[in-house]
Scaffold this active site. Sequence first.
Site, PDB file in Angstrom:
ATOM      1  N   SER A 453       0.850  -1.184   0.000  1.00  6.83           N
ATOM      2  CA  SER A 453       0.000   0.000   0.000  1.00  6.83           C
ATOM      3  C   SER A 453       0.889   1.238   0.000  1.00  6.83           C
ATOM      4  O   SER A 453       1.782   1.375   0.836  1.00  6.83           O
ATOM      5  CB  SER A 453      -0.893   0.013   1.243  1.00  6.83           C
ATOM      6  OG  SER A 453      -1.713  -1.132   1.289  1.00  6.83           O
ATOM      7  N   CYS A 647      -7.238  -1.387   7.184  1.00  4.09           N
ATOM      8  CA  CYS A 647      -6.066  -1.907   6.477  1.00  4.09           C
ATOM      9  C   CYS A 647      -5.223  -2.726   7.450  1.00  4.09           C
ATOM     10  O   CYS A 647      -4.957  -2.286   8.568  1.00  4.09           O
ATOM     11  CB  CYS A 647      -5.234  -0.770   5.897  1.00  4.09           C
ATOM     12  SG  CYS A 647      -3.806  -1.351   4.924  1.00  4.09           S
ATOM     13  N   ASP A 692      -8.403  -2.866   2.801  1.00  4.12           N
ATOM     14  CA  ASP A 692      -7.169  -3.186   2.087  1.00  4.12           C
ATOM     15  C   ASP A 692      -6.423  -4.126   3.035  1.00  4.12           C
ATOM     16  O   ASP A 692      -5.636  -3.685   3.874  1.00  4.12           O
ATOM     17  CB  ASP A 692      -6.365  -1.906   1.811  1.00  4.12           C
ATOM     18  CG  ASP A 692      -5.089  -2.175   1.030  1.00  4.12           C
ATOM     19  OD1 ASP A 692      -4.829  -3.340   0.682  1.00  4.12           O
ATOM     20  OD2 ASP A 692      -4.342  -1.208   0.765  1.00  4.12           O
ATOM     21  N   TRP A 694      -4.783  -8.250   4.108  1.00  2.00           N
ATOM     22  CA  TRP A 694      -4.008  -9.396   3.642  1.00  2.00           C
ATOM     23  C   TRP A 694      -3.970 -10.450   4.730  1.00  2.00           C
ATOM     24  O   TRP A 694      -4.250 -10.183   5.900  1.00  2.00           O
ATOM     25  CB  TRP A 694      -2.593  -8.956   3.270  1.00  2.00           C
ATOM     26  CG  TRP A 694      -1.855  -8.282   4.376  1.00  2.00           C
ATOM     27  CD1 TRP A 694      -1.141  -8.860   5.380  1.00  2.00           C
ATOM     28  CD2 TRP A 694      -1.765  -6.857   4.620  1.00  2.00           C
ATOM     29  NE1 TRP A 694      -0.614  -7.908   6.222  1.00  2.00           N
ATOM     30  CE2 TRP A 694      -0.983  -6.671   5.775  1.00  2.00           C
ATOM     31  CE3 TRP A 694      -2.268  -5.733   3.950  1.00  2.00           C
ATOM     32  CZ2 TRP A 694      -0.692  -5.409   6.276  1.00  2.00           C
ATOM     33  CZ3 TRP A 694      -1.975  -4.478   4.463  1.00  2.00           C
ATOM     34  CH2 TRP A 694      -1.193  -4.332   5.604  1.00  2.00           C
TER      35      TRP A 694
END
Length: 695
Positions: A453, A647, A692, A694
Site C-alpha cells: 500500500s 487496512c 485493504d 491481507w
Amino acid sequence: MAQLDTLDLIVLIALLIGTAAYFTKGTYWGIPKDPYAASFANANGAKAGRTRNILEKMDESGKNAVVFYGSQTGTAEDYASRLAKEGSSRFGLKTMVADLEDYDYENLDAFPDDKLAMFVLATYGEGEPTDNAVDFFEFITGEDVSFNGGSAAEDRPLANLKYIAFGLGNNTYEHYQALVRKVDAALTKLGAQRISAAGEGDDGAGTMEEDFLAWKEPMWTELAAKMNLEEREAVYEPTFGVTEREDLDADTNDVYVGEPNKNHLEGKSKGPYNSHNPYIAPIVESREVFTVKDRNCLHLEIDVSASNLTYQTGDHIAVWPTNAGREVDRFLNILGLSDRRHMVISVKGLDSTARVPFPTPTTYDAAIRYHMEICGPVSRQFVAALAAFAPDEASKNEMARLGEDKDYFKEKVSNQYLNIAQVLERVSEAKWANVPFSIMIESIQKLQPRYYSISSSSLVQKSKISITAVVEEIRVPGSKPNIVKGVTTNYLLALKQKQHGEANPDPHGLTYAITGPRNKYDGCHVPVHVRHSNFKLPSDPSKPIIMVGPGSGVAPFRGFIQERAAQAKAGEKVGKTILFYGCRKASEDFLYRDEWETYKKALGDSFELFTAFSRETDEKVYVQQRLSEQAALVDELLQKKANFYVCGDASNMAREVSIVLGQIISSRRGLSAEKGEELVKSMRSSNQYQEDVWS
C-alpha cells in the site's frame, strides 16, 4: 500545363504514401518482434500472430481440453498448469493452459461436446475478479450476454459445453470464493454441463493445497466415467525443452541474465510500465522506522519522475524481488548445477500452446535468481513427482511417503516452512543431478511482484512514492530450526543498507544481487510498477473518515492524512479525520509518531488519533477495543455518512473490527445484532466500508 484537380491530388498522395510504405517496411515498420520485447500494455488486445479464437486455437494445436485461469499472484495459474499436466499424463487428454484475457468468449456456444473446459479462478480483494479475468467475468455474468450463434440466455446456448471449476479464496474475506461461485452459477444458467462439483481451496485456513488434492481425485474419477477416459500410469512428459548452449556465454549481448524483456536487455527500457514491464526506479531515501534492533520496518521513497508512472492516493506499488543469494546457491548445489550456474540455456515449449515463463536464452543462475519462486511453499504433488529422480532407493521411498502421507508431509515439510531445495537436502545430501531442469520450471511458480500500500499522497508528492514495509521473518521451532525470511522485504533491507554505506549488505545472513543484471540496478534502483486500487478517499474532502490501521496497516492512512493536511493548508474545508492505530510499544514501533503531531497542527480539531499498545502493560490493548470505547463518536460520524476504512491483517484484526462495528451500530441505535451486521454489509456494498487487507 493543366491544373491538378482535388481528386488527382488525392490519388497522387495515396500513391506516394504507398510507395514510401513499401520501401520502408522492415526498417520503420513491420519489424519482427521478440516475444518478450513488448510490455503487453494492451493485454486485452489481439497479439501479433496469436488468435483470440479459443476453438480455432484448440483445433490448430489438436487439443481436446483447455484449462483457463484467472490469477493475480500466479497460484491459480500454477494449479491450472498442474491440472493440464495431470490430465495429459494420467488420462491422455490433449490439454492446453489458457490465460482468460487472451481469448474472446462469444463463440463458447460453439464449443464441441467432445471437448472439455476447466476454469481455475482466484477471488481477489473484496470478491473481485483477478485483473486477467475481469472481461470474462463481466461477459459471462452479464444480464445481456449474447453469443455468436444468436441465442439468448434463456435458450441455454452453452448446452454443449462440458466444464470443471476450481476456486481459490480466503475465508477471512467476506466474499469468499465469490468468483468461482458466480461463474459456476452463470455457466449452469446458460446450460453448460458441470462434470463434477466445483472445488474450493481455502488459503485463509492454510488448506489450499490439501483442498485441491482432495477435490481433484473424485473429479478425475467422474470425468473419466463421463468422457470415457482410461487412466494410465503417469510418466513425466516435459512441457519444455532445455538445451545447454555451448556456443553462447553469459556475456553475450542477446543472452538474458535477469532482464524481464528485450527493451531492458538492450538498455532501452520504455513505458508503459506495468505488470509485464517494470520501471527501474531510483530509491532516493531509505530509513528505519522502528527503534529496536531485532525488528525492522523500512520507509522508502521511490522516484518515478523519469517514468510515465502515475498513482492516486490509496494505490499499490509492486516491487519485483530478487531471490537471496543463499537460496540460489542452495538450489543450484542440490541439483548439481553449481559448476554450471552461468551456462547459457535455451528453453522452448515442446507444445505450441506452452509458454516459457521467462525470456531465453538465459542462464541457470538468472532463471533461478530472477524468475523462479524457489522459496515458495512446496506441494505434495510436486514432491511425489520428484521421487522418480531421487539419487538412491531410500530417498525415492522417502519422497514417495512424503507425497502420499499428508500428515507426515505436514510434520516434515509444511510445518517447517521448507522450500523445495531444503526438502531435497533433508531427504538426501547427495546431489539430485537426475532431476530435469524442465520439471523445476514447470512446477515452481514464476517469481511474482509483491504489492505494498502506497504510504504517500499523490497530491503532495506526485513523482515520489512512499513504501512502508515490515521486514518479515518466521522462526520455526524444532530439532532443525528453520528461519524463513521474507523474500522482498529482506531484499529492500539490503538496498537500504547499501544506500547507507554498507559495501556488502547481508541482512540476516542473506546476500542479494542488488546491482541487478549487468549492473543495471546500480546506485540503489528497484524494479517497480503501480497497480491502481479502489481504496480511495472520498472526492469531497469535507466528508468525515474513520481509519483503522494497526502496524504497517497504517501505510495508506499516512497518505490519506498527508493529503488532508495539505488540503487544510490550502484553505479547503476538511471533515473529521479519525485514525485508530495500534502497535506493541510506543517506544519501539510507533510508526510516524512525529508526523502525526505535524498533521495535527495542520488539521487542528479535525484530526484525532487513538492508539492501542499491545505490549505496553500487562493488559493487551488492540484497535478494536479502542474502536468500541469510541462508540458514540464512531456512530455519530457514520450517521453523517463517514467513510470507514480498514487496512492490515484480514484473519483476525479486520474480522474483529467488522464485528465490533456491527455491535456499535446495533447498541447505539437500539437495533438487533442481526440488523447491525446487515447495516455493515450494506456499508460494504455501497463502498462506504472499504478494506485493504491481507492474510
